[in-house]
Scaffold this motif. Structure first.
Motif, PDB file in Angstrom:
ATOM      1  N   UNK A  59       0.825  -1.214   0.000  1.00 40.55           N
ATOM      2  CA  UNK A  59       0.000   0.000   0.000  1.00 40.55           C
ATOM      3  C   UNK A  59       0.864   1.270   0.000  1.00 40.55           C
ATOM      4  N   UNK A  60       2.125   1.163   0.415  1.00 39.62           N
ATOM      5  CA  UNK A  60       3.005   2.346   0.414  1.00 39.62           C
ATOM      6  C   UNK A  60       3.329   2.803  -1.005  1.00 39.62           C
ATOM      7  N   UNK A  61       3.034   1.973  -1.999  1.00 35.38           N
ATOM      8  CA  UNK A  61       3.254   2.337  -3.404  1.00 35.38           C
ATOM      9  C   UNK A  61       1.987   2.871  -4.050  1.00 35.38           C
ATOM     10  N   UNK A  97       7.596   1.425  -9.406  1.00 36.71           N
ATOM     11  CA  UNK A  97       8.183   0.714  -8.271  1.00 36.71           C
ATOM     12  C   UNK A  97       8.334  -0.761  -8.633  1.00 36.71           C
ATOM     13  N   UNK A  98       9.354  -1.390  -8.106  1.00 42.15           N
ATOM     14  CA  UNK A  98       9.563  -2.821  -8.278  1.00 42.15           C
ATOM     15  C   UNK A  98       9.584  -3.464  -6.900  1.00 42.15           C
ATOM     16  N   UNK A  99       9.032  -4.663  -6.824  1.00 41.62           N
ATOM     17  CA  UNK A  99       9.026  -5.425  -5.582  1.00 41.62           C
ATOM     18  C   UNK A  99       9.209  -6.894  -5.916  1.00 41.62           C
ATOM     19  N   UNK A 100      10.185  -7.510  -5.305  1.00 45.40           N
ATOM     20  CA  UNK A 100      10.366  -8.948  -5.433  1.00 45.40           C
ATOM     21  C   UNK A 100       9.642  -9.647  -4.298  1.00 45.40           C
ATOM     22  N   UNK A 101       9.237 -10.873  -4.538  1.00 44.55           N
ATOM     23  CA  UNK A 101       8.687 -11.728  -3.485  1.00 44.55           C
ATOM     24  C   UNK A 101       9.441 -13.050  -3.587  1.00 44.55           C
ATOM     25  N   UNK A 153      -3.407  -0.418  -7.916  1.00 42.02           N
ATOM     26  CA  UNK A 153      -2.973  -1.631  -7.237  1.00 42.02           C
ATOM     27  C   UNK A 153      -3.603  -2.908  -7.762  1.00 42.02           C
ATOM     28  N   UNK A 154      -4.208  -2.839  -8.944  1.00 40.70           N
ATOM     29  CA  UNK A 154      -4.856  -4.016  -9.529  1.00 40.70           C
ATOM     30  C   UNK A 154      -3.918  -4.704 -10.507  1.00 40.70           C
ATOM     31  N   UNK A 155      -4.041  -6.024 -10.617  1.00 37.01           N
ATOM     32  CA  UNK A 155      -3.203  -6.776 -11.542  1.00 37.01           C
ATOM     33  C   UNK A 155      -3.612  -6.420 -12.964  1.00 37.01           C
TER      34      UNK A 155
END
Length: 179
Positions: A59-61, A97-101, A153-155
């Motif tokens: 949510x911070x993005x 923004x990029x985020x790895x999981x 924030x939706x795919x």
């Protein structure tokens, strides 16, 4: 004799099960193509601990396009795509923004992967796959999987399997261009 006759049916059932498990999930578009806006779904709340032990909340993005990559240090295709993801991140980090999981992995293995491939964007540590379940509507459990989330924030786009820069860049540009 009966066993031999049943083998083709058994193998067909196994193949069907594996294919269903590795499918692209529930998106309403072809892999790498934008999902129609009305069909896009938001994941459940996504937050957790980064590889460095800091708390991070997706949510911070809010308001940014986000690329989410599901990976593991033991995954060959994940290693192969890592340089392309980092290059795309470096070219777009002011706007995207990029985020790895990192899923089903060890923290030491994951940190070694990040050092080796130079990934400079954060990754959530998800050894049990709980964060991954937040994205269950698109089934990112098959590695690697890369998602592009729109500004809400939706795919918006899903890449099951290894993604190349040549495929990621144009899809990302389409979602960034949406206003």
């Amino acid at each position: 004799m009966i066993r031999r006759a049943a083998m083709p049916a058994f193998l067909a059932a196994v193949a069907l099960t594996l294919t269903a498990g590795c499918s692209g999930g529930g998106t309403a578009a072809k892999p790498g193509e934008p999902v129609p806006v009305d069909d896009r779904q938001s994941p459940a709340a996504v937050k957790g601990e980064t590889l460095e032990g800091e708390q991070l909340d997706l949510a911070s993005y809010d308001g940014k396009v986000v690329v989410v990559n599901f990976w593991a240090s033991w995954c060959g295709p994940c290693r192969a795509e890592a340089p392309a993801l980092e290059a795309t991140y470096q070219e777009n980090k002011d706007e995207v923004a990029f985020l790895g999981v990192d899923i089903k992995d060890t923290r030491d293995g994951a940190k070694a992967f990040v050092r080796k491939y130079g990934n400079s964007y954060p990754s959530l540590f998800d050894p049990e796959g709980k964060i991954t379940q937040s994205f269950s509507s698109v089934n990112p459990g098959a590695l690697p999987t890369t998602l592009i989330l729109d500004r809400e924030g939706r795919v918006a786009v899903q890449f099951p399997g290894m993604v190349s820069k040549a495929r990621l860049d144009p899809a990302l540009a389409k979602i960034v261009a949406e206003r």
